[in-house]
Design a protein around this motif. Structure first.
Motif, mmCIF file in Angstrom:
data_model
loop_
_atom_site.group_PDB
_atom_site.id
_atom_site.type_symbol
_atom_site.label_atom_id
_atom_site.label_comp_id
_atom_site.label_asym_id
_atom_site.label_seq_id
_atom_site.Cartn_x
_atom_site.Cartn_y
_atom_site.Cartn_z
ATOM 1 N N ALA A 290 0.817 -1.221 0.000
ATOM 2 C CA ALA A 290 0.000 0.000 0.000
ATOM 3 C C ALA A 290 0.848 1.268 0.000
ATOM 4 C CB ALA A 290 -0.927 0.002 1.209
ATOM 5 N N PHE A 291 2.173 1.122 0.053
ATOM 6 C CA PHE A 291 3.061 2.279 0.114
ATOM 7 C C PHE A 291 4.128 2.205 -0.979
ATOM 8 C CE2 PHE A 291 1.200 1.852 4.316
ATOM 9 C CZ PHE A 291 0.874 3.162 4.628
ATOM 10 N N PRO A 292 4.724 3.359 -1.324
ATOM 11 C CA PRO A 292 5.693 3.391 -2.433
ATOM 12 C C PRO A 292 6.913 2.500 -2.219
ATOM 13 C CG PRO A 292 5.004 5.610 -1.806
ATOM 14 C CD PRO A 292 4.476 4.682 -0.769
ATOM 15 N N SER A 293 7.339 2.350 -0.961
ATOM 16 C CA SER A 293 8.527 1.552 -0.671
ATOM 17 C C SER A 293 8.377 0.865 0.686
ATOM 18 C CB SER A 293 9.780 2.439 -0.657
ATOM 19 O OG SER A 293 9.704 3.376 0.413
ATOM 20 N N LEU A 294 9.238 -0.118 0.928
ATOM 21 C CA LEU A 294 9.224 -0.821 2.211
ATOM 22 C C LEU A 294 9.600 0.142 3.334
ATOM 23 C CD1 LEU A 294 8.965 -3.455 3.824
ATOM 24 C CD2 LEU A 294 11.378 -3.916 3.316
ATOM 25 N N GLY A 295 10.488 1.093 3.029
ATOM 26 C CA GLY A 295 10.906 2.069 4.037
ATOM 27 C C GLY A 295 9.748 2.930 4.513
ATOM 28 N N SER A 296 8.932 3.421 3.577
ATOM 29 C CA SER A 296 7.780 4.249 3.963
ATOM 30 C C SER A 296 6.732 3.417 4.695
ATOM 31 C CB SER A 296 7.165 4.909 2.729
ATOM 32 O OG SER A 296 6.695 3.931 1.815
ATOM 33 N N ALA A 297 6.597 2.139 4.329
ATOM 34 C CA ALA A 297 5.668 1.250 5.029
ATOM 35 C C ALA A 297 6.111 1.042 6.468
ATOM 36 C CB ALA A 297 5.568 -0.091 4.307
ATOM 37 N N MET A 298 7.429 0.873 6.651
ATOM 38 C CA MET A 298 7.974 0.695 8.003
ATOM 39 C C MET A 298 7.803 1.970 8.835
ATOM 40 S SD MET A 298 9.116 -2.316 8.653
ATOM 41 C CE MET A 298 9.474 -3.844 7.764
ATOM 42 N N GLN A 299 7.974 3.128 8.174
ATOM 43 C CA GLN A 299 7.814 4.395 8.884
ATOM 44 C C GLN A 299 6.384 4.570 9.366
ATOM 45 O OE1 GLN A 299 6.176 7.439 7.474
ATOM 46 N NE2 GLN A 299 6.597 8.600 9.352
ATOM 47 N N PHE A 319 -5.735 3.240 9.356
ATOM 48 C CA PHE A 319 -5.375 1.822 9.535
ATOM 49 C C PHE A 319 -6.608 0.921 9.554
ATOM 50 C CE2 PHE A 319 -5.250 3.835 13.795
ATOM 51 C CZ PHE A 319 -6.217 3.101 14.461
ATOM 52 N N ASN A 320 -7.784 1.535 9.522
ATOM 53 C CA ASN A 320 -9.027 0.780 9.390
ATOM 54 C C ASN A 320 -9.066 0.023 8.054
ATOM 55 O OD1 ASN A 320 -11.395 0.035 10.677
ATOM 56 N ND2 ASN A 320 -12.600 1.664 9.778
ATOM 57 N N LEU A 321 -8.270 0.506 7.079
ATOM 58 C CA LEU A 321 -8.228 -0.085 5.743
ATOM 59 C C LEU A 321 -7.069 -1.052 5.585
ATOM 60 C CD1 LEU A 321 -8.931 3.191 3.686
ATOM 61 C CD2 LEU A 321 -10.593 1.478 4.449
ATOM 62 N N TRP A 322 -6.244 -1.214 6.597
ATOM 63 C CA TRP A 322 -5.089 -2.108 6.517
ATOM 64 C C TRP A 322 -5.537 -3.567 6.555
ATOM 65 C CZ3 TRP A 322 -0.804 0.323 10.179
ATOM 66 C CH2 TRP A 322 -0.369 1.527 9.603
ATOM 67 N N PRO A 323 -4.646 -4.496 6.155
ATOM 68 C CA PRO A 323 -4.989 -5.925 6.183
ATOM 69 C C PRO A 323 -5.369 -6.404 7.583
ATOM 70 C CG PRO A 323 -2.986 -5.561 4.929
ATOM 71 C CD PRO A 323 -3.306 -4.259 5.592
ATOM 72 N N LEU A 325 -4.340 -8.854 9.451
ATOM 73 C CA LEU A 325 -3.239 -9.155 10.370
ATOM 74 C C LEU A 325 -2.757 -7.894 11.077
ATOM 75 C CD1 LEU A 325 -1.079 -11.025 11.588
ATOM 76 C CD2 LEU A 325 0.332 -10.582 9.543
ATOM 77 N N SER A 326 -2.579 -6.825 10.315
ATOM 78 C CA SER A 326 -2.102 -5.564 10.899
ATOM 79 C C SER A 326 -3.094 -5.011 11.912
ATOM 80 C CB SER A 326 -1.855 -4.530 9.794
ATOM 81 O OG SER A 326 -0.832 -4.955 8.919
ATOM 82 N N LYS A 327 -4.379 -5.051 11.574
ATOM 83 C CA LYS A 327 -5.400 -4.551 12.502
ATOM 84 C C LYS A 327 -5.463 -5.398 13.769
ATOM 85 C CE LYS A 327 -8.891 -4.408 9.545
ATOM 86 N NZ LYS A 327 -10.260 -4.137 9.031
ATOM 87 N N THR A 328 -5.290 -6.707 13.608
ATOM 88 C CA THR A 328 -5.316 -7.603 14.769
ATOM 89 C C THR A 328 -4.165 -7.312 15.707
ATOM 90 O OG1 THR A 328 -6.345 -9.345 13.434
ATOM 91 C CG2 THR A 328 -5.337 -10.016 15.515
ATOM 92 N N ILE A 329 -2.978 -7.064 15.159
ATOM 93 C CA ILE A 329 -1.811 -6.736 15.983
ATOM 94 C C ILE A 329 -2.036 -5.418 16.716
ATOM 95 C CG2 ILE A 329 0.639 -6.093 15.940
ATOM 96 C CD1 ILE A 329 0.962 -8.051 13.582
ATOM 97 N N LEU A 330 -2.591 -4.429 16.020
ATOM 98 C CA LEU A 330 -2.852 -3.134 16.654
ATOM 99 C C LEU A 330 -3.861 -3.269 17.788
ATOM 100 C CD1 LEU A 330 -2.996 -0.701 13.578
ATOM 101 C CD2 LEU A 330 -1.164 -0.931 15.262
#
Length: 479
Positions: A290-299, A319-323, A325-330
């Protein structure tokens, strides 16, 4: 119960609240906003009430744990009610329930809002919202104890009732000196963040309000998009300081007195850093498409993980639109929360670590009945009283959480909305998922649900016990 002395303490809270309101009134004069007159009127009301309550110091100074819990719970209710007055008097939030919700959310550093358009508020009201975060972050009574000793040798009852975590101790022999050290560290970190934000191009007003909201791990933004419109530099500064304010302030005291070995022994700090790193990496890889690079995703991942685990609630993305797994971790780290003795909410990392080790030892005792298993934390044996208090807290937490979800479900929103709205308020986070996501608000709920949320916010900030005791019939029975 020493009601006279509790009233005296509440009187001082009125006095200090008057001062906080007066500061905001002075700022409104510089901003040239007429709505600031609401703060002057509110300050006068608090000053008069405080003068009446503190006119004569009570002769009976006997002050016990139950008095401390009661004083703290009533004190937070007092600042919430008086803090809502400017919103009501100015008419910027005309509903009593909404004004109380917004103020309680501010003082408890929850950051949940009923406002759909934050930018419609005057600047002095925006300042007040963020200022309540800063006041409530370290604690109202802790602030008062910095200035005046209220209960002689029994001040610790007040600090223990208000400070987050399974156990609270003195950094130095005198309690008011401990409170002063805590607020000194708190102020220094706030000023440091403010300077760095100014270097990033923020205006003074934006830097101050953002620093207040970060320091208190509250998350009230002054823009509708929260932190999304700011530069990556500013987002990174805020993310780092959110993580720093989620650390037990004892760690900073140990750093000041140059005891690095004691810092390295902190199991809670290791677990806290470990959770942030693991959650950031997993979510970063999960959202990289969902982001231009892995670095921006990590940021973006680090910002949101730091925001949620410290219960700040700032957001840079929906982050309501994130996958899933990500929402579950949050959602999972919503419950974990920050370190004990920090400005963050949640169950607290130390409780999670001790509870896990206690469970592990119990399982080991079933496998090896004759073995002696002792729960340790920071290389020291955990007292049975601490383990007992943690178990009591967790059971009470579960009861309050389940009952709250059941009551909120009467409005017939989705389970995801009901579950995360209670998680967001009881853990003092702010945003949840679905109808209470980072781009949504709590204004849609009816007054009954808002009352449940307000109780949860106060109970979560005060570690449940003071609020539960306040509503216990046993407290008010005369022996």
């Amino acid at each position: 119960m020493n009601f006279r002395f509790i009233t005296y303490i509440l009187g001082w809270i009125f006095n200090f609240q008057s001062g906080f309101l007066l500061i905001t009134y002075i700022i409104s004069l510089f901003l040239g906003e007429k709505s600031g007159n609401a703060f002057l009127i509110s300050a006068i009301i608090c000053a008069v009430t405080g003068a009446i309550f503190t006119y004569k110091k009570p002769s009976n100074k006997a002050f016990y744990a139950k008095d401390g819990f009661t004083a703290v719970a009533l004190g937070w209710i007092v600042v919430s009610i008086t803090g809502a007055l400017p919103f009501l008097i100015s008419g910027e939030i005309p509903s009593v329930f909404d004004a109380l919700f917004e103020t309680i959310s501010g003082y408890t550093t929850t950051g949940a809002t009923i406002l759909s358009d934050v930018e419609a508020l005057s600047k002095c009201m925006l300042f007040w919202r963020s200022f309540t975060h800063w006041i409530g972050g370290m604690g109202v009574l802790v602030f008062v104890l910095c200035i005046i000793p209220l209960a002689g040798g029994n001040n610790m009852h007040l600090m223990r009732a208000e400070s987050p975590g399974p156990s609270v101790g003195k950094l130095v022999p005198r309690v008011n000196s401990t409170a002063l050290i805590l607020y000194g560290i708190y102020t220094a970190l706030t000023v440091a963040e403010c300077i760095l934000l100014l270097c990033g191009g923020m205006s003074l007003f934006e830097a101050v309000t953002t620093s207040f909201a970060t320091a208190g791990t509250g998350g009230f933004g002054i823009r509708n998009s929260s932190m999304a419109e700011y530069s990556m530099y500013i987002q990174n500064v805020v993310a780092v300081f959110m993580a720093l304010f989620g650390v037990n302030f004892t760690i900073y005291f140990l750093a000041l007195v140059k005891k690095p070995k004691e810092i390295l022994k902190s199991d809670e700090l290791k677990a806290y850093i470990g959770i942030i790193l693991i959650a950031t990496v997993v979510i970063g890889f999960n959202i990289r498409s969902a982001f231009p690079s892995l670095g921006s995703a990590m940021q973006q991942s680090f910002f949101q993980v730091a925001s949620i685990i410290t219960t700040t609630g700032f957001s840079t993305a929906d982050f309501n639109l994130w996958p899933s797994l990500s929402k579950t971790i949050l959602v999972a780290i919503m419950f974990v929360g920050a370190c004990a003795g920090s400005t963050g909410g949640g169950i607290k990392v130390s409780r999670i670590v001790i509870a896990w080790r206690n469970v592990r030892n119990e399982i080991a005792s079933f496998v090896h009945p004759k073995s002696v298993n002792i729960t340790h934390m920071d290389g020291k044996k955990v007292k049975k009283e601490v383990v007992k208090s943690i178990n009591t807290y967790l059971v009470l937490y579960f009861i309050v959480f389940v009952v709250s979800v059941l009551l909120i479900s009467l409005e017939n929103y989705s389970f995801e909305t009901n579950f995360t709205s209670v998680a967001a308020t009881l853990n003092n986070i702010g945003p949840g998922l679905d109808q209470v996501g980072p781009m949504e608000n709590f204004g849609k709920f009816n007054p009954f649900s808002k009352c449940i949320f307000m109780f949860d916010m106060l109970a979560g900030r005060l570690e449940l016990i003071p609020m539960v005791i306040l509503f216990s019939p046993m407290l008010w029975k005369k022996k």
